[in-house]
Design a protein around this motif. Structure first.
Motif, mmCIF file in Angstrom:
data_model
loop_
_atom_site.group_PDB
_atom_site.id
_atom_site.type_symbol
_atom_site.label_atom_id
_atom_site.label_comp_id
_atom_site.label_asym_id
_atom_site.label_seq_id
_atom_site.Cartn_x
_atom_site.Cartn_y
_atom_site.Cartn_z
ATOM 1 N N LEU A 186 3.439 45.845 53.516
ATOM 2 C CA LEU A 186 4.566 45.017 53.960
ATOM 3 C C LEU A 186 5.547 44.758 52.819
ATOM 4 C CD1 LEU A 186 2.657 42.414 56.180
ATOM 5 C CD2 LEU A 186 4.070 44.314 56.980
ATOM 6 N N CYS A 187 5.031 44.614 51.608
ATOM 7 C CA CYS A 187 5.905 44.454 50.440
ATOM 8 C C CYS A 187 6.708 45.728 50.193
ATOM 9 C CB CYS A 187 5.082 44.105 49.206
ATOM 10 S SG CYS A 187 4.387 42.439 49.207
ATOM 11 N N ASN A 188 6.051 46.875 50.317
ATOM 12 C CA ASN A 188 6.731 48.168 50.110
ATOM 13 C C ASN A 188 7.817 48.409 51.144
ATOM 14 O OD1 ASN A 188 5.150 48.751 47.877
ATOM 15 N ND2 ASN A 188 3.625 49.911 49.057
ATOM 16 N N GLN A 189 7.649 47.805 52.328
ATOM 17 C CA GLN A 189 8.666 47.941 53.381
ATOM 18 C C GLN A 189 9.754 46.870 53.269
ATOM 19 O OE1 GLN A 189 6.922 48.497 57.432
ATOM 20 N NE2 GLN A 189 4.961 48.660 56.346
ATOM 21 N N ASP A 190 9.674 46.061 52.232
ATOM 22 C CA ASP A 190 10.650 44.971 52.009
ATOM 23 C C ASP A 190 10.664 43.973 53.162
ATOM 24 O OD1 ASP A 190 11.505 45.961 49.520
ATOM 25 O OD2 ASP A 190 12.883 47.363 50.489
ATOM 26 N N ILE A 191 9.491 43.744 53.738
ATOM 27 C CA ILE A 191 9.358 42.745 54.787
ATOM 28 C C ILE A 191 8.951 41.404 54.177
ATOM 29 C CG2 ILE A 191 8.072 42.068 56.860
ATOM 30 C CD1 ILE A 191 7.868 45.026 57.573
ATOM 31 N N ILE A 192 8.027 41.450 53.219
ATOM 32 C CA ILE A 192 7.619 40.253 52.485
ATOM 33 C C ILE A 192 7.654 40.546 50.995
ATOM 34 C CG2 ILE A 192 6.177 39.348 54.344
ATOM 35 C CD1 ILE A 192 3.745 40.405 52.858
ATOM 36 N N GLU A 193 7.506 39.502 50.209
ATOM 37 C CA GLU A 193 7.562 39.633 48.746
ATOM 38 C C GLU A 193 6.522 38.700 48.129
ATOM 39 O OE1 GLU A 193 10.727 37.687 45.949
ATOM 40 O OE2 GLU A 193 11.530 39.632 46.616
ATOM 41 N N ARG A 194 5.735 39.233 47.196
ATOM 42 C CA ARG A 194 4.754 38.396 46.498
ATOM 43 C C ARG A 194 5.468 37.564 45.428
ATOM 44 N NH1 ARG A 194 -0.753 38.981 46.914
ATOM 45 N NH2 ARG A 194 -1.555 40.903 47.855
ATOM 46 N N ILE A 201 8.964 35.631 52.985
ATOM 47 C CA ILE A 201 9.414 36.547 54.035
ATOM 48 C C ILE A 201 10.843 36.979 53.727
ATOM 49 C CG2 ILE A 201 9.876 36.823 56.504
ATOM 50 C CD1 ILE A 201 7.732 34.689 57.013
ATOM 51 N N VAL A 202 11.004 38.253 53.436
ATOM 52 C CA VAL A 202 12.313 38.806 53.099
ATOM 53 C C VAL A 202 13.080 39.175 54.355
ATOM 54 C CG1 VAL A 202 13.523 40.663 51.891
ATOM 55 C CG2 VAL A 202 11.445 39.679 50.892
ATOM 56 N N ASN A 203 12.378 39.791 55.313
ATOM 57 C CA ASN A 203 13.019 40.241 56.547
ATOM 58 C C ASN A 203 12.245 39.676 57.733
ATOM 59 O OD1 ASN A 203 14.001 41.729 58.794
ATOM 60 N ND2 ASN A 203 14.674 43.366 57.413
ATOM 61 N N HIS A 204 12.708 38.545 58.233
ATOM 62 C CA HIS A 204 12.012 37.843 59.315
ATOM 63 C C HIS A 204 11.993 38.671 60.597
ATOM 64 C CE1 HIS A 204 11.422 34.780 62.505
ATOM 65 N NE2 HIS A 204 10.582 34.269 61.628
ATOM 66 N N GLU A 205 13.084 39.337 60.904
ATOM 67 C CA GLU A 205 13.166 40.121 62.148
ATOM 68 C C GLU A 205 12.146 41.253 62.158
ATOM 69 O OE1 GLU A 205 17.117 41.462 62.830
ATOM 70 O OE2 GLU A 205 17.917 39.453 63.191
ATOM 71 N N LYS A 206 11.986 41.931 61.024
ATOM 72 C CA LYS A 206 11.007 43.018 60.942
ATOM 73 C C LYS A 206 9.582 42.486 61.051
ATOM 74 C CE LYS A 206 13.286 46.807 58.485
ATOM 75 N NZ LYS A 206 13.198 47.712 57.306
ATOM 76 N N LEU A 207 9.350 41.305 60.484
ATOM 77 C CA LEU A 207 8.010 40.713 60.574
ATOM 78 C C LEU A 207 7.681 40.361 62.023
ATOM 79 C CD1 LEU A 207 5.554 39.844 58.886
ATOM 80 C CD2 LEU A 207 6.574 37.556 58.765
ATOM 81 N N VAL A 208 8.658 39.804 62.735
ATOM 82 C CA VAL A 208 8.465 39.489 64.153
ATOM 83 C C VAL A 208 8.173 40.760 64.948
ATOM 84 C CG1 VAL A 208 9.603 38.646 66.242
ATOM 85 C CG2 VAL A 208 9.858 37.390 64.094
ATOM 86 N N GLU A 209 8.908 41.807 64.648
ATOM 87 C CA GLU A 209 8.698 43.096 65.330
ATOM 88 C C GLU A 209 7.299 43.628 65.052
ATOM 89 O OE1 GLU A 209 10.593 47.614 65.315
ATOM 90 O OE2 GLU A 209 11.723 45.956 64.434
ATOM 91 N N SER A 210 6.858 43.539 63.807
ATOM 92 C CA SER A 210 5.521 44.017 63.445
ATOM 93 C C SER A 210 4.424 43.166 64.076
ATOM 94 C CB SER A 210 5.354 44.007 61.923
ATOM 95 O OG SER A 210 6.279 44.876 61.303
#
Length: 221
Positions: A186-194, A201-210
């Motif tokens: 998920l970090c590699n996809q720029d969805i979240i960040e450690r 959460i970097v990209n909330h929409e993508k996280l919801v989709e996932s």
């Protein structure tokens, strides 16, 4: 308390005797509201905040059933069955709950038809949702379960504390190693960040989709 009674129209389902016995309790994040196996003392009405419900096996393994926000009744199944609590309920945020002593509910509630109908409707919905939750944990891959969990425990749809990640693998039914691999993906996809003390959460929409629109918070439509 009167504001909550008005906001959730509790005067339509509770008799005067039940309303007279209402009390308000407050819980902080991480507090256990109900513990699996304990004998019920109260019927609870969640009126503010967010909770998670999970089940613990005889081997000590835990599994998330659902996350709920206001309004929700707790202890209803145990009230009807007169049986110990079947799940554990924990506060995810600061929570406010109205309570009725279970003896009072049994004495005055079972003869008050609007209350009986209300409880049965909630039990039916809860059984449906919990059944789906158990199915989801078997059918959906770890990626979906983890993304749903992250959405459910995030603060303002942005931050997940390390405290909330501590038991995440156990609660979604996977290993810590597998969960960490998914987090890296998920970090590699720029969805979240450690970050130092959290996930962001970097990209909330993508996280919801996932998360398939969050399997842990789906309700009857």
């Amino acid at each position: 308390m009167q504001n909550y009674i008005k906001e959730f129209s509790l005067d339509r389902v509770l008799s005067e005797q039940l309303i007279g016995e209402l009390a308000i309790n407050r819980y902080s994040k991480g507090d256990l509201i109900i513990q699996q196996g304990e004998n019920p003392q109260y019927v609870f009405f969640l009126v503010k905040g967010k909770i998670k419900t999970y089940k613990t096996s005889d081997e000590g393994k835990r599994l998330i059933l659902s996350f709920k926000e206001k309004f929700e009744i707790l202890g209803d199944i145990e009230f009807v069955q007169q049986a110990p609590y079947i799940n554990t309920v924990e506060a995810i945020t600061d929570v406010q709950i109205l309570t009725i002593p279970i003896r009072t509910a049994q004495k005055y509630g079972m003869s008050h038809l609007p209350f009986v109908q209300f409880v049965l409707e909630r039990i039916t919905e809860k059984l449906y949702v919990n059944s789906n939750a158990l199915t989801f944990n078997l059918m959906y891959p770890v990626e979906v379960r983890l993304c749903s969990y992250l959405l459910s425990v995030s603060i303002d749809n942005r931050t997940i504390s390390n405290r909330d990640l501590k038991d995440a693998a156990d609660l979604i039914g996977t290993s810590k190693r597998h969960m960490n691999r998914v987090i890296v993906d998920l970090c590699n996809q720029d969805i979240i960040e450690r970050r130092k003390d959290c996930l962001f959460i970097v990209n909330h929409e993508k996280l919801v989709e996932s998360a398939k629109h969050n399997i842990y918070e789906e309700r009857i439509r």
